[in-house]
Design an enzyme around this catalytic site. Structure first.
Site, mmCIF file in Angstrom:
data_model
loop_
_atom_site.group_PDB
_atom_site.id
_atom_site.type_symbol
_atom_site.label_atom_id
_atom_site.label_comp_id
_atom_site.label_asym_id
_atom_site.label_seq_id
_atom_site.Cartn_x
_atom_site.Cartn_y
_atom_site.Cartn_z
ATOM 1 N N VAL A 22 7.865 -3.200 10.641
ATOM 2 C CA VAL A 22 7.478 -1.886 11.180
ATOM 3 C C VAL A 22 5.949 -1.781 11.200
ATOM 4 O O VAL A 22 5.410 -0.688 11.368
ATOM 5 C CB VAL A 22 8.048 -0.713 10.340
ATOM 6 C CG1 VAL A 22 9.560 -0.717 10.333
ATOM 7 C CG2 VAL A 22 7.503 -0.736 8.926
ATOM 8 N N ALA A 23 5.258 -2.927 11.001
ATOM 9 C CA ALA A 23 3.792 -2.877 10.862
ATOM 10 C C ALA A 23 3.118 -3.187 12.202
ATOM 11 O O ALA A 23 2.816 -2.263 12.975
ATOM 12 C CB ALA A 23 3.364 -3.830 9.767
ATOM 13 N N ARG A 24 2.889 -4.473 12.471
ATOM 14 C CA ARG A 24 2.324 -4.870 13.765
ATOM 15 C C ARG A 24 2.983 -6.177 14.188
ATOM 16 O O ARG A 24 3.132 -7.109 13.375
ATOM 17 C CB ARG A 24 0.808 -5.079 13.659
ATOM 18 C CG ARG A 24 -0.007 -3.798 13.584
ATOM 19 C CD ARG A 24 0.046 -2.988 14.877
ATOM 20 N NE ARG A 24 -0.771 -1.782 14.834
ATOM 21 C CZ ARG A 24 -0.351 -0.573 14.452
ATOM 22 N NH1 ARG A 24 0.906 -0.400 14.076
ATOM 23 N NH2 ARG A 24 -1.168 0.458 14.455
ATOM 24 N N GLY B 123 0.851 -1.194 0.000
ATOM 25 C CA GLY B 123 0.000 0.000 0.000
ATOM 26 C C GLY B 123 0.880 1.235 0.000
ATOM 27 O O GLY B 123 1.972 1.238 -0.566
ATOM 28 N N GLU C 2 3.297 -6.104 22.718
ATOM 29 C CA GLU C 2 3.772 -4.788 23.102
ATOM 30 C C GLU C 2 3.101 -4.271 24.367
ATOM 31 O O GLU C 2 1.882 -4.433 24.484
ATOM 32 C CB GLU C 2 3.454 -3.817 21.956
ATOM 33 C CG GLU C 2 4.681 -3.327 21.247
ATOM 34 C CD GLU C 2 4.327 -2.541 20.018
ATOM 35 O OE1 GLU C 2 4.436 -3.116 18.930
ATOM 36 O OE2 GLU C 2 3.944 -1.373 20.145
ATOM 37 N N HIS D 95 8.663 1.025 18.721
ATOM 38 C CA HIS D 95 7.500 1.437 17.918
ATOM 39 C C HIS D 95 7.549 2.944 17.590
ATOM 40 O O HIS D 95 6.655 3.702 17.972
ATOM 41 C CB HIS D 95 6.189 1.070 18.639
ATOM 42 C CG HIS D 95 5.033 0.920 17.671
ATOM 43 N ND1 HIS D 95 3.989 0.071 17.872
ATOM 44 C CD2 HIS D 95 4.759 1.540 16.496
ATOM 45 C CE1 HIS D 95 3.127 0.162 16.882
ATOM 46 N NE2 HIS D 95 3.575 1.052 16.028
#
Ligand code: GLV
Length: 327
Positions: A236-238, A155, A267, A285
């Protein structure tokens, strides 16, 4: 009368002052984590909620908030919100896309470079006074030029990473539930692969997908085994997209060369073995954490909230789509 709004954690000061001038504002906590009982108690009489990715907004929270009209999330990812439940109640849900794309793509490249060139290890070495002189094999890393970057999720952020990666002479393959038109693939200089083929072929794998039930543990123990032993994984997403225990195992046994992580499965907890490993770079994060981007995110979240409270269609409404795949 001004609408009552719950802000779960502070925004940057200018945005918070602006919000306070527009609504009857209650700030839930100055702490990083808002205790659940606090959230449940304070949401009751509110028409608006401005929250963050650390706040789980589920059925129980919504049950407690009969007057709620809008949930404005100060993040692009909305996996912390039970969307189906919110939509079934007619609640508006908004997020902060676009403004964080470039900062997050920058951080992705920083993590790729930090991991492949062992920057954190080398920095530690210097600080410990161990640098005694140039040496032919000191901190040998991996070269990027000519290698293949595999992007999972193509995306806004995945594409911004691809733009940067071309400057490093990386070949780019991607996987996404929605394949691009052939002409667009050509224009962007990217090739589509199935997930398993991408994992087999890529030297650096970077994740830019949303967390959904389908993407939970997408990178499982089995899939980690498909990757090259010289491969690097960047997320770097989830966190829950990667099976973190399996990742630790792969890093410890040399199944994988290294990893750069900005997000974690539970997290803020980090799998205790990860910080012990030299072949990982760990960040707290901070993908979108530039002053400019965070400022824009705060104002966007406020504007979305105010639009919803005025009965307007918010500019960044999260709506049901067939498959939300990408950030
Ligand atoms: C950060 O992780 C975000 O979703 O904005």
């Amino acid at each position: 009368m001004k609408p009552r709004v719950l802000l779960t954690h502070p925004l940057l000061p200018e945005a918070m002052d602006y919000l306070a001038s527009q609504v009857d504002l209650e700030l839930a906590t100055e702490e990083m984590i808002l205790p659940r009982e606090e959230l449940l108690a304070r949401i009751e009489d509110k028409q608006g909620l401005l929250c963050f990715l650390t706040d789980a907004i589920d059925r129980e929270v919504m049950d407690r908030a009969p007057k709620l009209k809008i949930i404005s999330n100060c993040a692009v990812g909305v996996n912390n919100i039970d969307l189906k439940d919110a939509w079934s109640r007619g609640l508006l849900v908004t997020n902060t896309p676009d403004v964080l794309t470039e900062a997050t793509a920058d951080l992705t490249l920083a993590l790729i470079l930090a991991t492949t060139r062992r920057l954190v290890e080398a920095d530690r070495f210097c600080r410990e006074g161990r640098f005694r002189g140039w040496k032919i094999d000191l901190f040998l890393g991996l070269e990027l030029s000519g290698k293949t970057l595999g992007l999972i999720g193509f995306g806004r952020i995945g594409r911004a990473v691809a733009r940067r990666a071309r400057a490093f002479n990386l070949r780019i393959i991607y996987q996404d539930p929605k394949r691009l038109e052939a002409s667009l693939e050509k224009e962007l200089g990217v090739e589509f692969r199935s997930l398993d083929d991408l994992l087999r072929e890529a030297d650096i794998i970077s994740i830019h997908a949303s967390l959904t039930p389908e993407s939970h543990h997408l990178i499982s123990a089995e899939r980690l085994k498909l990757m090259k032993k010289t491969a690097v994984l960047v997320n770097v997403a989830r966190g829950p997209i990667v099976d973190e225990k399996a990742l630790v195992e792969a890093l410890k046994t040399g199944q994988l060369w290294g990893a750069g992580l900005d997000v974690y499965e539970n997290e803020p907890a980090i799998e205790p073995e990860l910080p012990k490993l030299d072949n990982v770079v760990l960040l707290p994060h901070t993908g979108s954490a530039t002053r400019e981007t965070r400022q824009k995110m705060c104002f966007m979240a406020v504007e979305n909230l105010l639009q919803g409270l005025r009965g307007e269609r918010p500019s960044h409404l999260v709506e049901p789509v067939e498959k939300t795949s990408v950030l």
